[in-house]
Write a protein that holds these residues in place. Structure first.
Motif, PDB file in Angstrom:
ATOM      1  N   LEU A  72       0.832  -1.206   0.000  1.00 42.83           N
ATOM      2  CA  LEU A  72       0.000   0.000   0.000  1.00 42.83           C
ATOM      3  C   LEU A  72       0.866   1.256   0.000  1.00 42.83           C
ATOM      4  CD1 LEU A  72      -2.748  -1.076   2.576  1.00 42.83           C
ATOM      5  CD2 LEU A  72      -2.884  -1.103   0.080  1.00 42.83           C
ATOM      6  N   GLY A  73       1.979   1.200   0.741  1.00 42.98           N
ATOM      7  CA  GLY A  73       2.873   2.355   0.773  1.00 42.98           C
ATOM      8  C   GLY A  73       3.495   2.635  -0.575  1.00 42.98           C
ATOM      9  N   ARG A  74       3.808   1.593  -1.344  1.00 45.60           N
ATOM     10  CA  ARG A  74       4.415   1.810  -2.652  1.00 45.60           C
ATOM     11  C   ARG A  74       3.434   2.438  -3.624  1.00 45.60           C
ATOM     12  NH1 ARG A  74       8.827  -2.034  -5.574  1.00 45.60           N
ATOM     13  NH2 ARG A  74       9.245  -0.642  -7.324  1.00 45.60           N
ATOM     14  N   GLN A  75       2.139   2.234  -3.413  1.00 47.32           N
ATOM     15  CA  GLN A  75       1.129   2.842  -4.269  1.00 47.32           C
ATOM     16  C   GLN A  75       0.570   4.128  -3.686  1.00 47.32           C
ATOM     17  OE1 GLN A  75      -1.813  -0.240  -5.247  1.00 47.32           O
ATOM     18  NE2 GLN A  75      -0.806  -0.386  -7.232  1.00 47.32           N
ATOM     19  N   SER A  76       1.116   4.547  -2.552  1.00 44.82           N
ATOM     20  CA  SER A  76       0.623   5.762  -1.907  1.00 44.82           C
ATOM     21  C   SER A  76       0.951   7.007  -2.738  1.00 44.82           C
ATOM     22  CB  SER A  76       1.238   5.885  -0.512  1.00 44.82           C
ATOM     23  OG  SER A  76       0.864   7.104   0.088  1.00 44.82           O
ATOM     24  N   LYS A  77       0.113   8.023  -2.584  1.00 48.23           N
ATOM     25  CA  LYS A  77       0.356   9.296  -3.245  1.00 48.23           C
ATOM     26  C   LYS A  77       1.213  10.229  -2.408  1.00 48.23           C
ATOM     27  CE  LYS A  77      -4.009   9.055  -5.820  1.00 48.23           C
ATOM     28  NZ  LYS A  77      -5.315   9.715  -6.114  1.00 48.23           N
ATOM     29  N   MET A  78       1.564   9.788  -1.190  1.00 46.87           N
ATOM     30  CA  MET A  78       2.443  10.576  -0.331  1.00 46.87           C
ATOM     31  C   MET A  78       3.894  10.269  -0.704  1.00 46.87           C
ATOM     32  SD  MET A  78       0.557  10.077   3.341  1.00 46.87           S
ATOM     33  CE  MET A  78      -1.207  10.361   3.535  1.00 46.87           C
ATOM     34  N   PRO A  79       4.665  11.258  -1.168  1.00 49.31           N
ATOM     35  CA  PRO A  79       6.021  10.998  -1.670  1.00 49.31           C
ATOM     36  C   PRO A  79       6.942  10.329  -0.648  1.00 49.31           C
ATOM     37  CG  PRO A  79       5.298  13.202  -2.270  1.00 49.31           C
ATOM     38  CD  PRO A  79       4.276  12.677  -1.319  1.00 49.31           C
ATOM     39  N   ILE A  80       6.874  10.757   0.611  1.00 48.73           N
ATOM     40  CA  ILE A  80       7.788  10.207   1.617  1.00 48.73           C
ATOM     41  C   ILE A  80       7.495   8.725   1.854  1.00 48.73           C
ATOM     42  CG2 ILE A  80       8.519  10.328   4.019  1.00 48.73           C
ATOM     43  CD1 ILE A  80       8.022  13.301   3.952  1.00 48.73           C
ATOM     44  N   ILE A  81       6.218   8.401   2.053  1.00 55.34           N
ATOM     45  CA  ILE A  81       5.842   7.007   2.295  1.00 55.34           C
ATOM     46  C   ILE A  81       6.165   6.135   1.089  1.00 55.34           C
ATOM     47  CG2 ILE A  81       3.894   5.461   2.714  1.00 55.34           C
ATOM     48  CD1 ILE A  81       2.627   7.614   4.389  1.00 55.34           C
ATOM     49  N   LYS A  82       5.890   6.643  -0.113  1.00 55.92           N
ATOM     50  CA  LYS A  82       6.173   5.874  -1.316  1.00 55.92           C
ATOM     51  C   LYS A  82       7.670   5.653  -1.488  1.00 55.92           C
ATOM     52  CE  LYS A  82       5.204   5.651  -6.245  1.00 55.92           C
ATOM     53  NZ  LYS A  82       4.464   6.258  -7.390  1.00 55.92           N
ATOM     54  N   THR A  83       8.474   6.675  -1.215  1.00 50.30           N
ATOM     55  CA  THR A  83       9.931   6.558  -1.366  1.00 50.30           C
ATOM     56  C   THR A  83      10.501   5.545  -0.381  1.00 50.30           C
ATOM     57  OG1 THR A  83      10.079   8.847  -2.126  1.00 50.30           O
ATOM     58  CG2 THR A  83      12.106   7.814  -1.322  1.00 50.30           C
ATOM     59  N   ILE A  84      10.057   5.612   0.878  1.00 50.54           N
ATOM     60  CA  ILE A  84      10.543   4.666   1.889  1.00 50.54           C
ATOM     61  C   ILE A  84      10.175   3.238   1.504  1.00 50.54           C
ATOM     62  CG2 ILE A  84      10.294   3.933   4.280  1.00 50.54           C
ATOM     63  CD1 ILE A  84       9.929   6.866   5.044  1.00 50.54           C
ATOM     64  N   SER A  85       8.938   3.047   1.027  1.00 50.40           N
ATOM     65  CA  SER A  85       8.485   1.704   0.649  1.00 50.40           C
ATOM     66  C   SER A  85       9.282   1.167  -0.535  1.00 50.40           C
ATOM     67  CB  SER A  85       6.995   1.727   0.309  1.00 50.40           C
ATOM     68  OG  SER A  85       6.222   2.151   1.413  1.00 50.40           O
ATOM     69  N   VAL A  86       9.506   2.012  -1.539  1.00 54.58           N
ATOM     70  CA  VAL A  86      10.254   1.571  -2.716  1.00 54.58           C
ATOM     71  C   VAL A  86      11.693   1.237  -2.348  1.00 54.58           C
ATOM     72  CG1 VAL A  86      11.177   2.322  -4.945  1.00 54.58           C
ATOM     73  CG2 VAL A  86       8.799   2.819  -4.348  1.00 54.58           C
ATOM     74  N   ILE A 125       6.417 -10.371  -0.464  1.00 58.06           N
ATOM     75  CA  ILE A 125       4.955 -10.344  -0.332  1.00 58.06           C
ATOM     76  C   ILE A 125       4.407  -8.997  -0.796  1.00 58.06           C
ATOM     77  CG2 ILE A 125       3.057 -10.380   1.341  1.00 58.06           C
ATOM     78  CD1 ILE A 125       4.169 -13.106   0.705  1.00 58.06           C
ATOM     79  N   ALA A 126       5.134  -7.926  -0.503  1.00 52.91           N
ATOM     80  CA  ALA A 126       4.692  -6.589  -0.925  1.00 52.91           C
ATOM     81  C   ALA A 126       4.549  -6.503  -2.439  1.00 52.91           C
ATOM     82  CB  ALA A 126       5.681  -5.536  -0.429  1.00 52.91           C
ATOM     83  N   GLU A 127       5.499  -7.066  -3.174  1.00 52.71           N
ATOM     84  CA  GLU A 127       5.427  -7.035  -4.628  1.00 52.71           C
ATOM     85  C   GLU A 127       4.298  -7.916  -5.154  1.00 52.71           C
ATOM     86  OE1 GLU A 127       7.702  -5.118  -7.120  1.00 52.71           O
ATOM     87  OE2 GLU A 127       6.951  -4.213  -5.269  1.00 52.71           O
ATOM     88  N   VAL A 128       4.072  -9.036  -4.504  1.00 54.55           N
ATOM     89  CA  VAL A 128       2.971  -9.911  -4.916  1.00 54.55           C
ATOM     90  C   VAL A 128       1.625  -9.214  -4.704  1.00 54.55           C
ATOM     91  CG1 VAL A 128       1.766 -12.062  -4.386  1.00 54.55           C
ATOM     92  CG2 VAL A 128       4.261 -12.039  -4.539  1.00 54.55           C
ATOM     93  N   ILE A 129       1.456  -8.594  -3.542  1.00 52.81           N
ATOM     94  CA  ILE A 129       0.210  -7.876  -3.257  1.00 52.81           C
ATOM     95  C   ILE A 129       0.045  -6.690  -4.189  1.00 52.81           C
ATOM     96  CG2 ILE A 129      -1.107  -6.651  -1.491  1.00 52.81           C
ATOM     97  CD1 ILE A 129      -0.796  -9.637  -0.972  1.00 52.81           C
ATOM     98  N   ARG A 130       1.134  -5.999  -4.500  1.00 53.62           N
ATOM     99  CA  ARG A 130       1.055  -4.854  -5.417  1.00 53.62           C
ATOM    100  C   ARG A 130       0.563  -5.300  -6.792  1.00 53.62           C
ATOM    101  NH1 ARG A 130       4.500  -1.792  -8.943  1.00 53.62           N
ATOM    102  NH2 ARG A 130       6.114  -3.392  -8.775  1.00 53.62           N
ATOM    103  N   GLY A 131       1.019  -6.459  -7.238  1.00 50.28           N
ATOM    104  CA  GLY A 131       0.516  -6.977  -8.506  1.00 50.28           C
ATOM    105  C   GLY A 131      -0.984  -7.233  -8.456  1.00 50.28           C
ATOM    106  N   GLY A 132      -1.468  -7.745  -7.327  1.00 50.20           N
ATOM    107  CA  GLY A 132      -2.904  -7.946  -7.180  1.00 50.20           C
ATOM    108  C   GLY A 132      -3.678  -6.638  -7.153  1.00 50.20           C
ATOM    109  N   LEU A 133      -3.117  -5.637  -6.496  1.00 48.17           N
ATOM    110  CA  LEU A 133      -3.779  -4.332  -6.445  1.00 48.17           C
ATOM    111  C   LEU A 133      -3.873  -3.700  -7.836  1.00 48.17           C
ATOM    112  CD1 LEU A 133      -2.114  -2.854  -3.222  1.00 48.17           C
ATOM    113  CD2 LEU A 133      -4.480  -3.620  -3.467  1.00 48.17           C
TER     114      LEU A 133
END
Length: 359
Positions: A176-190, A240-248
């Motif tokens: 969810l963090g990697r798909q977030s629109k918040m730059p800080i959260i997305k950057t940390i997740s990536v 798991i994060a990448e697998v869930i991201r594919g599902g999202l």
């Protein structure tokens, strides 16, 4: 005389139904497939008889090492060292504890499949590790058993179970963090996901065993097993994060728009509409990741923990039982296959039960 006569029902021709039809459709549908089928049958003819002779018909099941006279598998070694393969160095008088944990786990597995309430599923997933550690390590008045004595299949299942259960919610958050629109959260997740996926598990195990204690306050220490569980959990969470991201990403945009039209908040939308669909889509890939993690638990040997695979080498160090590595590795291979195959079939049954596709 009746114009129409009743015609008795006749079975379908063998050419359109039955074993002959199945053989034609699946084994001999074309000249190339027929050649491959015949080659495969010939290969099985060459391999299976000697294998069955070695494993079953010419095998030694009873007696002592000195009484072995045939050239088959010497399963008396596995029978003699069976407890060590399963429990490691766990005290024999406390075998009832891991056996009870296994029984509880079996009940949980069957119950989890038929529970529809999300809260109850989360409760079951979160409760089992706590119960397992209390029983196996000693708690609520039970005599304490050091983790250094855990080993064999017991340790393998514990490491894999904790890694799977703990990494799943963490992986969802990072997805969810990697798909977030918040730059800080997305950057940390990536950064987290790409860094963890860019290094092998053996590196993280070394880091968790050697470097992680440097960040603890003075006088605070974790045993090796807990360090390994932290490293494995962090490693598996990235995958798991990448697998869930594919599902999202597979969820149609209209589902997001529908949840917005209903006035649902972000977390309500994710918890009630988006995530359930994404998880259902991702079941095959999730199970694939869990199976890979189960097999990767063999790497804990490098930090001094003896799982079931390490027990092959350890049991062969007994001077009374030298030269039985082949039987040990075959036994461990069969156990790994049985568990991984069961995980795959169980996941397929869950996938079929939650299948909502209209045919």
């Amino acid at each position: 005389m009746a114009i129409y006569e009743k015609i008795a029902a006749k079975p379908a021709p063998l050419s359109t139904k039955g074993p002959i039809h199945w053989i034609r459709e699946n084994l001999f549908p074309s000249p190339l497939s027929s050649i491959l089928t015949l080659m495969s049958l010939y290969f099985l003819y060459l391999v299976l008889p000697p294998l069955l002779n070695w494993m079953i018909f010419d095998a030694t099941w009873t007696g002592t090492k000195e009484e072995i006279t045939n050239h088959g598998a010497r399963w008396i070694f596995i029978i003699e060292k069976f407890n060590q393969f399963i429990y490691g160095f766990y005290p024999e008088e406390f075998y009832w504890r891991p056996n009870l944990v296994l029984f509880i786990f079996t009940v949980y597995v069957f119950a989890f499949k038929y529970i529809d309430t999300l809260k109850m599923k989360i409760f079951i997933i979160a409760t089992f590790p706590v119960i397992a550690f209390i029983l196996i390590s000693g708690g609520l008045g039970l005599e304490h058993v050091e983790t250094e004595k855990w080993g064999g299949l017991l340790l393998t299942i514990i490491v894999a179970s904790v890694g799977i259960i703990a990494s799943f919610p963490i992986g969802i958050l990072f997805a969810l963090g990697r798909q977030s629109k918040m730059p800080i959260i997305k950057t940390i997740s990536v950064m987290y996901i790409e860094f963890i996926r860019g290094v092998p598990l053996i590196t993280l195990l070394f880091m968790s065993s050697v470097i992680l204690p440097l960040f603890f306050p003075e006088g605070m220490d974790f045993n090796k097993l807990l360090r390994a569980l932290i490293g494995i959990t962090l490693f598996q969470a990235a995958y798991i994060a990448e697998v869930i991201r594919g599902g999202l990403q597979a969820i149609p945009k209209g589902q997001y728009e529908a949840s917005d039209a209903m006035g649902l908040s972000y977390w309500q939308s994710m918890g009630l509409i988006i995530l359930p669909q994404a998880l259902k889509i991702s079941i095959p890939n999730i199970v694939g990741s869990f199976i890979a993690l189960f097999k990767d638990t063999t790497l804990i040997l490098i930090i001094g923990l003896f799982d079931i695979l390490a027990m092959v080498t350890l049991t062969n160090s007994d001077t009374n039982w030298l030269g039985f590595e082949t039987e040990g590795y075959v036994f461990v291979t069969m156990i790994y296959w049985a568990i991984c195959f069961s995980m795959s079939k169980y996941a397929k049954s869950i996938e079929d039960r939650f299948n909502t596709n209209h045919k």
